[in-house]
Design a protein around this motif. Structure first.
Motif, mmCIF file in Angstrom:
data_model
loop_
_atom_site.group_PDB
_atom_site.id
_atom_site.type_symbol
_atom_site.label_atom_id
_atom_site.label_comp_id
_atom_site.label_asym_id
_atom_site.label_seq_id
_atom_site.Cartn_x
_atom_site.Cartn_y
_atom_site.Cartn_z
ATOM 1 N N VAL A 206 30.070 5.840 24.062
ATOM 2 C CA VAL A 206 30.774 4.566 24.275
ATOM 3 C C VAL A 206 29.762 3.545 24.768
ATOM 4 O O VAL A 206 29.055 3.794 25.743
ATOM 5 C CB VAL A 206 31.903 4.733 25.323
ATOM 6 N N GLU A 207 29.686 2.407 24.092
ATOM 7 C CA GLU A 207 28.702 1.394 24.471
ATOM 8 C C GLU A 207 29.402 0.149 24.999
ATOM 9 O O GLU A 207 30.454 -0.264 24.499
ATOM 10 C CB GLU A 207 27.811 1.067 23.274
ATOM 11 N N SER A 208 28.796 -0.448 26.014
ATOM 12 C CA SER A 208 29.452 -1.545 26.740
ATOM 13 C C SER A 208 29.824 -2.713 25.837
ATOM 14 O O SER A 208 30.895 -3.320 26.007
ATOM 15 C CB SER A 208 28.550 -2.022 27.876
ATOM 16 N N HIS A 209 28.981 -3.032 24.871
ATOM 17 C CA HIS A 209 29.244 -4.203 24.029
ATOM 18 C C HIS A 209 30.430 -3.995 23.092
ATOM 19 O O HIS A 209 30.956 -4.957 22.513
ATOM 20 C CB HIS A 209 27.996 -4.579 23.220
ATOM 21 N N ILE A 247 37.956 11.779 38.286
ATOM 22 C CA ILE A 247 36.769 12.413 37.705
ATOM 23 C C ILE A 247 35.977 11.354 36.956
ATOM 24 O O ILE A 247 36.532 10.626 36.118
ATOM 25 C CB ILE A 247 37.171 13.529 36.718
ATOM 26 N N THR A 248 34.675 11.255 37.243
ATOM 27 C CA THR A 248 33.832 10.312 36.517
ATOM 28 C C THR A 248 32.644 11.051 35.891
ATOM 29 O O THR A 248 32.378 12.206 36.227
ATOM 30 C CB THR A 248 33.313 9.186 37.439
ATOM 31 N N ALA A 249 31.949 10.364 34.991
ATOM 32 C CA ALA A 249 30.786 10.922 34.308
ATOM 33 C C ALA A 249 29.571 10.046 34.586
ATOM 34 O O ALA A 249 29.665 8.818 34.552
ATOM 35 C CB ALA A 249 31.042 11.007 32.801
ATOM 36 N N GLU A 250 28.445 10.665 34.849
ATOM 37 C CA GLU A 250 27.241 9.921 35.248
ATOM 38 C C GLU A 250 26.835 8.877 34.214
ATOM 39 O O GLU A 250 26.542 7.727 34.557
ATOM 40 C CB GLU A 250 26.079 10.891 35.480
ATOM 41 N N TYR A 251 26.809 9.254 32.931
ATOM 42 C CA TYR A 251 26.331 8.348 31.888
ATOM 43 C C TYR A 251 27.503 7.708 31.140
ATOM 44 O O TYR A 251 27.622 7.813 29.925
ATOM 45 C CB TYR A 251 25.398 9.100 30.934
ATOM 46 N N ASP A 252 28.355 7.054 31.897
ATOM 47 C CA ASP A 252 29.549 6.408 31.361
ATOM 48 C C ASP A 252 29.551 4.948 31.802
ATOM 49 O O ASP A 252 29.434 4.673 33.002
ATOM 50 C CB ASP A 252 30.792 7.117 31.898
ATOM 51 N N PRO A 253 29.681 4.006 30.870
ATOM 52 C CA PRO A 253 29.766 2.595 31.280
ATOM 53 C C PRO A 253 30.905 2.338 32.267
ATOM 54 O O PRO A 253 30.813 1.436 33.099
ATOM 55 C CB PRO A 253 30.001 1.854 29.959
ATOM 56 N N MET A 254 31.967 3.124 32.196
ATOM 57 C CA MET A 254 33.137 2.916 33.059
ATOM 58 C C MET A 254 33.101 3.720 34.353
ATOM 59 O O MET A 254 34.070 3.742 35.110
ATOM 60 C CB MET A 254 34.411 3.240 32.263
ATOM 61 N N ARG A 255 31.971 4.359 34.617
ATOM 62 C CA ARG A 255 31.849 5.210 35.809
ATOM 63 C C ARG A 255 32.193 4.471 37.106
ATOM 64 O O ARG A 255 32.976 4.946 37.924
ATOM 65 C CB ARG A 255 30.412 5.731 35.903
ATOM 66 N N GLY A 279 24.889 14.223 34.392
ATOM 67 C CA GLY A 279 24.251 14.551 33.124
ATOM 68 C C GLY A 279 25.146 14.496 31.912
ATOM 69 O O GLY A 279 24.771 14.966 30.836
ATOM 70 N N VAL A 280 26.347 13.893 32.067
ATOM 71 C CA VAL A 280 27.322 13.927 30.975
ATOM 72 C C VAL A 280 27.849 12.524 30.699
ATOM 73 O O VAL A 280 27.686 11.613 31.518
ATOM 74 C CB VAL A 280 28.473 14.900 31.339
ATOM 75 N N THR A 281 28.472 12.357 29.540
ATOM 76 C CA THR A 281 28.914 11.048 29.072
ATOM 77 C C THR A 281 30.434 10.920 29.136
ATOM 78 O O THR A 281 31.149 11.890 29.381
ATOM 79 C CB THR A 281 28.482 10.842 27.609
ATOM 80 N N HIS A 282 30.894 9.707 28.872
ATOM 81 C CA HIS A 282 32.327 9.440 28.728
ATOM 82 C C HIS A 282 32.897 10.351 27.632
ATOM 83 O O HIS A 282 32.241 10.650 26.642
ATOM 84 C CB HIS A 282 32.520 7.976 28.325
ATOM 85 N N GLY A 283 34.139 10.786 27.842
ATOM 86 C CA GLY A 283 34.810 11.580 26.811
ATOM 87 C C GLY A 283 34.364 13.019 26.728
ATOM 88 O O GLY A 283 34.530 13.652 25.679
ATOM 89 N N PHE A 284 33.824 13.574 27.827
ATOM 90 C CA PHE A 284 33.269 14.923 27.716
ATOM 91 C C PHE A 284 34.321 16.030 27.706
ATOM 92 O O PHE A 284 34.034 17.148 27.295
ATOM 93 C CB PHE A 284 32.232 15.179 28.806
ATOM 94 N N LEU A 285 35.551 15.724 28.112
ATOM 95 C CA LEU A 285 36.603 16.745 28.027
ATOM 96 C C LEU A 285 36.794 17.159 26.567
ATOM 97 O O LEU A 285 36.927 16.322 25.691
ATOM 98 C CB LEU A 285 37.922 16.200 28.565
ATOM 99 N N GLY A 286 36.801 18.452 26.341
ATOM 100 C CA GLY A 286 36.995 18.941 24.979
ATOM 101 C C GLY A 286 35.720 18.974 24.167
ATOM 102 O O GLY A 286 35.530 19.880 23.363
ATOM 103 N N LYS A 287 34.836 18.000 24.376
ATOM 104 C CA LYS A 287 33.597 17.953 23.591
ATOM 105 C C LYS A 287 32.496 18.812 24.199
ATOM 106 O O LYS A 287 31.754 19.486 23.487
ATOM 107 C CB LYS A 287 33.105 16.503 23.476
#
Length: 312
Positions: A206-209, A247-255, A279-287
């Motif tokens: 997910v990218e901020s722009h 729950i948040t993810a380190e490499y998430d624009p919405m963290r 060490g993880v991104t947005h949407g990591f549940l399931g992925k």
């Protein structure tokens, strides 16, 4: 910590985003809505039932997961993510199953109406109405009548927070716990007010722009993003809301907005548990929950739901 090596491999295969690319909801859904695992490889529960709920606004499909045999269950309503315009019962099936199994809650996954066909407040009304429906069908659902939790990821986390605000105002239902997985709580993207929107702006799925365009379908018609039911982080009074797990993810624009919301809840006297997965991104549940560093999230969620469960 650095991005997890296995996640980094996936990121390296994703082509650089085209600033001129325009999202076509129907096309996006074809990709986003496909679950990762075949049914036989997903966590197994006692039963899964498809049902359609008639509400004052619309007929809403739900999927009801019963974790085990029993006479009475606490209930968890689940609101899927997908930026309000994608996602469905099937896309989040592999997320909901382990939550039911680990928590012992009967989980009702809500297939709310999607934007742009149904912009704000359709999804929010659907989530509230189906939650209210659940409380009115105690015997049918084998609900214990005491424990009613709600959970959601990303835009689903937004809906969770907004539903708690409506429930507090209307006093028709009592929500006992709320869970927000990497929630999107501020839909005003006129400026990047949170450092994570800059730090994690590009290269992490997910990218901020792209956030303004993703949410534009839900905000169709000039919706006021200062409205706390649209951007729950704008609510000034958070007193009396349900106990929360964020729950948040380190490499998430919405963290940062998720973590700020947890902080605001705590300052308002709401019991809050905040956990950032590194060490993880947005949407990591399931992925990426098959990776050792993240597979505990379902047990962690289950422990939160099971703690201080009211006896029936």
């Amino acid at each position: 910590m650095p991005v997890h090596p296995e996640i980094k491999k996936v990121l390296e295969f994703i082509p650089e985003s085209d600033p001129n690319f325009k999202i076509i909801p129907e096309e996006h859904r074809k990709i986003f809505d496909a679950p990762v695992l075949p049914v036989e490889q997903r966590v197994q529960v006692h039963s899964v039932e498809e049902k359609t709920i008639s509400t004052p606004e619309a007929d809403i499909p739900v999927r009801i997961y019963t974790p085990e045999e029993g006479d009475s269950f606490p209930i968890l309503m689940y609101f899927h993510g997908g930026a309000f315009f994608s996602g469905n019962l099937e896309s989040h099936d592999e997320i909901v199953r382990p939550i039911a199994a680990e928590s012992g809650y009967k989980v009702i996954s809500v297939g709310y109406r999607l934007a742009p066909e149904h912009p704000y407040p359709a999804a929010l009304k659907d989530c509230y109405n189906v939650t209210k429906w659940a409380t009115e069908h105690q015997e049918e659902l084998q609900w214990d009548g005491k424990n009613l939790a709600i959970a959601g990821d990303s835009s689903g986390g937004n809906l969770v927070a907004a539903v708690t605000l409506i429930a507090r105002e209307k006093q028709e239902i009592t929500i006992t716990k709320q869970i927000l997985f990497y929630p999107s709580l501020d839909l005003d993207f006129s400026e990047f007010r949170y450092p994570s929107l800059v730090e994690n702006a590009k290269g992490y799925f997910v990218e901020s722009h792209t956030l303004a365009e993703h949410n534009s379908f839900y905000l169709k018609g000039g919706v006021d993003t200062d409205n706390p039911l649209v951007s729950p982080i704008r609510e000034e009074n958070l007193e009396g809301l349900p106990e929360a797990l964020v729950i948040t993810a380190e490499y998430d624009p919405m963290r940062d907005e998720g973590e700020l919301y947890a902080e605001k809840l705590e300052k308002a006297g709401v019991p809050v548990e905040l956990k950032r997965y590194e060490g993880v991104t947005h949407g990591f549940l399931g992925k990426f929950t098959h990776l050792d560093e993240y597979k505990d999230i379902y047990a962690f969620t289950g422990d939160f739901l099971k703690s201080a469960v009211k006896s029936s």
